[in-house]
Write a protein that holds these residues in place. Structure first.
Motif, mmCIF file in Angstrom:
data_model
loop_
_atom_site.group_PDB
_atom_site.id
_atom_site.type_symbol
_atom_site.label_atom_id
_atom_site.label_comp_id
_atom_site.label_asym_id
_atom_site.label_seq_id
_atom_site.Cartn_x
_atom_site.Cartn_y
_atom_site.Cartn_z
ATOM 1 N N LEU A 41 0.398 -8.287 4.038
ATOM 2 C CA LEU A 41 0.024 -6.616 3.733
ATOM 3 C C LEU A 41 1.292 -5.876 4.431
ATOM 4 O O LEU A 41 1.889 -5.912 5.215
ATOM 5 C CB LEU A 41 -1.225 -6.199 4.806
ATOM 6 N N VAL A 42 1.626 -4.954 3.201
ATOM 7 C CA VAL A 42 2.912 -4.588 3.427
ATOM 8 C C VAL A 42 2.463 -2.715 3.653
ATOM 9 O O VAL A 42 2.010 -2.306 2.665
ATOM 10 C CB VAL A 42 3.832 -4.672 2.339
ATOM 11 N N ASP A 43 2.883 -2.126 4.828
ATOM 12 C CA ASP A 43 2.471 -0.803 4.907
ATOM 13 C C ASP A 43 3.818 0.043 4.758
ATOM 14 O O ASP A 43 4.829 -0.234 5.208
ATOM 15 C CB ASP A 43 2.197 -0.800 6.581
ATOM 16 N N LEU A 44 3.780 0.771 3.572
ATOM 17 C CA LEU A 44 4.898 1.618 3.421
ATOM 18 C C LEU A 44 4.864 3.089 3.934
ATOM 19 O O LEU A 44 3.665 3.738 4.223
ATOM 20 C CB LEU A 44 4.991 1.896 1.801
ATOM 21 N N PHE A 65 1.023 -1.299 -0.146
ATOM 22 C CA PHE A 65 -0.010 0.169 0.012
ATOM 23 C C PHE A 65 0.909 1.224 -0.043
ATOM 24 O O PHE A 65 1.627 1.428 0.991
ATOM 25 C CB PHE A 65 -1.016 0.060 1.251
ATOM 26 N N ALA A 66 0.849 2.137 -1.133
ATOM 27 C CA ALA A 66 1.585 3.085 -1.207
ATOM 28 C C ALA A 66 0.751 4.473 -1.277
ATOM 29 O O ALA A 66 -0.503 4.407 -1.725
ATOM 30 C CB ALA A 66 2.450 3.245 -2.454
ATOM 31 N N GLY A 67 1.252 5.438 -1.199
ATOM 32 C CA GLY A 67 0.489 6.727 -0.975
ATOM 33 C C GLY A 67 1.250 7.791 -0.016
ATOM 34 O O GLY A 67 1.846 7.406 0.743
ATOM 35 N N LYS A 117 3.767 9.458 9.959
ATOM 36 C CA LYS A 117 3.923 8.323 11.235
ATOM 37 C C LYS A 117 4.513 6.913 10.749
ATOM 38 O O LYS A 117 5.262 6.775 11.664
ATOM 39 C CB LYS A 117 2.223 7.905 11.484
ATOM 40 N N THR A 118 4.273 6.505 9.811
ATOM 41 C CA THR A 118 4.830 5.316 9.423
ATOM 42 C C THR A 118 6.167 5.557 8.694
ATOM 43 O O THR A 118 6.212 6.263 7.816
ATOM 44 C CB THR A 118 4.017 4.440 8.421
ATOM 45 N N GLN A 119 7.324 4.861 9.311
ATOM 46 C CA GLN A 119 8.653 5.611 8.955
ATOM 47 C C GLN A 119 9.554 4.496 8.600
ATOM 48 O O GLN A 119 10.643 4.371 8.257
ATOM 49 C CB GLN A 119 9.311 6.430 9.790
ATOM 50 N N THR A 120 8.784 3.125 8.712
ATOM 51 C CA THR A 120 9.542 1.839 8.095
ATOM 52 C C THR A 120 8.501 1.018 7.195
ATOM 53 O O THR A 120 7.202 1.412 7.298
ATOM 54 C CB THR A 120 9.771 0.856 9.392
ATOM 55 N N ILE A 121 8.986 0.028 6.658
ATOM 56 C CA ILE A 121 7.979 -0.808 5.629
ATOM 57 C C ILE A 121 7.722 -1.845 6.622
ATOM 58 O O ILE A 121 8.705 -2.638 7.279
ATOM 59 C CB ILE A 121 8.933 -1.330 4.589
ATOM 60 N N ASN A 122 6.564 -1.998 6.909
ATOM 61 C CA ASN A 122 6.072 -3.140 7.854
ATOM 62 C C ASN A 122 5.167 -4.298 7.284
ATOM 63 O O ASN A 122 4.307 -4.004 6.511
ATOM 64 C CB ASN A 122 5.116 -2.265 8.736
ATOM 65 N N PHE A 123 5.640 -5.430 7.533
ATOM 66 C CA PHE A 123 5.085 -6.469 6.946
ATOM 67 C C PHE A 123 4.217 -7.191 8.023
ATOM 68 O O PHE A 123 4.822 -7.929 8.644
ATOM 69 C CB PHE A 123 6.295 -7.543 6.531
ATOM 70 N N TYR A 124 2.552 -7.203 7.641
ATOM 71 C CA TYR A 124 1.714 -7.774 8.293
ATOM 72 C C TYR A 124 1.381 -9.318 7.906
ATOM 73 O O TYR A 124 0.892 -9.128 6.730
ATOM 74 C CB TYR A 124 0.647 -6.935 8.452
#
Ligand code: GTP
Ligand code: MG
Length: 200
Positions: free
Chosen positions: A73-76, A28-30, A58-65
């Motif tokens: 699900l990958v939070d960018l 998920f990018a944006g 807020k999110t400053q890392t790549i988080n792999f759920y």
């Protein structure tokens, strides 16, 4: 998708090596604050498993759920966040690009755009770049609850035109408040990007 288990399995900062996962990844990018982490929470049926904030960046890392030991699900981190230094911005950009460019398990990229506003030059750049990488991004138009119902069609059109989307590209309006759009997103992920298990 029935969520049976959830685990924030890997957190990658600028200096960490990206994981070599063996299960499909959906990213998920944006831009900062568009609602990436909130969307991931909605998909996981959690209020705040992924950390969110009204303050951008807020999110400053790549988080792999890890979901059900079946997929990630990958939070960018967001792009276009004005308050970090140019140097930092560049590093984040490189980290996001390196992930999107190198991941072997990345099956789909969702690009989130705030439904209220015309896509920015950065949004356009991101869209074009993801397409260049060989993906066919799906657009999530976020914060749907902030619009009157009568405005939605006009704004979806604005997003389509602003990004100059490849004809046929899906645009899914979504609200993390009402969860509208969530089932459609899961349906799409399950039918198009996860391998079906053989029924024995
Ligand atoms: P970064 O991690 O900074 O890149 O941001 P992000 O894209 O992960 O955004 P996040 O999910 O942290 O949400 C940013 C802010 O927008 C928070 O205050 C959320 O509560 C709010 N928000 C996110 N989605 C929605 C939505 O669908 N509707 C409304 N009204 N607010 C939302
Ligand atoms: Mg976030």
């Amino acid at each position: 998708m029935i969520i049976r288990s959830l685990n924030l399995e890997t957190v990658c900062g600028i200096t960490s090596k990206l994981p070599e996962n063996d299960k499909p990844e959906i990213a998920f990018a944006g831009k900062s604050n568009v609602g990436k982490s909130s969307l991931i929470n909605a998909l996981m049926n959690r209020k705040s498993f992924a950390r969110t904030s009204a303050t951008p960046g807020k999110t400053q890392t790549i988080n792999f759920y890890n979901i059900n030991d079946e997929m990630y699900l990958v939070d960018l981190p967001g792009y276009g966040y004005a308050k970090v230094s140019e140097k930092e911005k560049m590093k984040w950009g490189q980290m996001i690009e390196s992930y999107l460019h190198n991941s072997k398990q990345l099956k789909a990229v969702f690009l989130l755009i705030d439904i209220r506003h015309e896509p920015s030059a950065n949004d356009k750049m991101m869209y074009d770049w993801v397409v260049e990488q060989g993906y066919h991004p799906i657009i999530i138009a976020t914060k749907l609850d902030k619009l009157k119902r009568s405005q939605v069609d006009k704004h979806v059109k604005m997003v389509k035109q602003g990004l100059n989307l490849i004809p046929g590209t899906r645009v899914i309006p979504f609200s993390a408040e009402t969860k509208q759009g969530r089932d459609e997103i899961w349906e799409l992920v399950e039918t198009e990007f996860l391998e079906k298990k053989e029924v024995e």
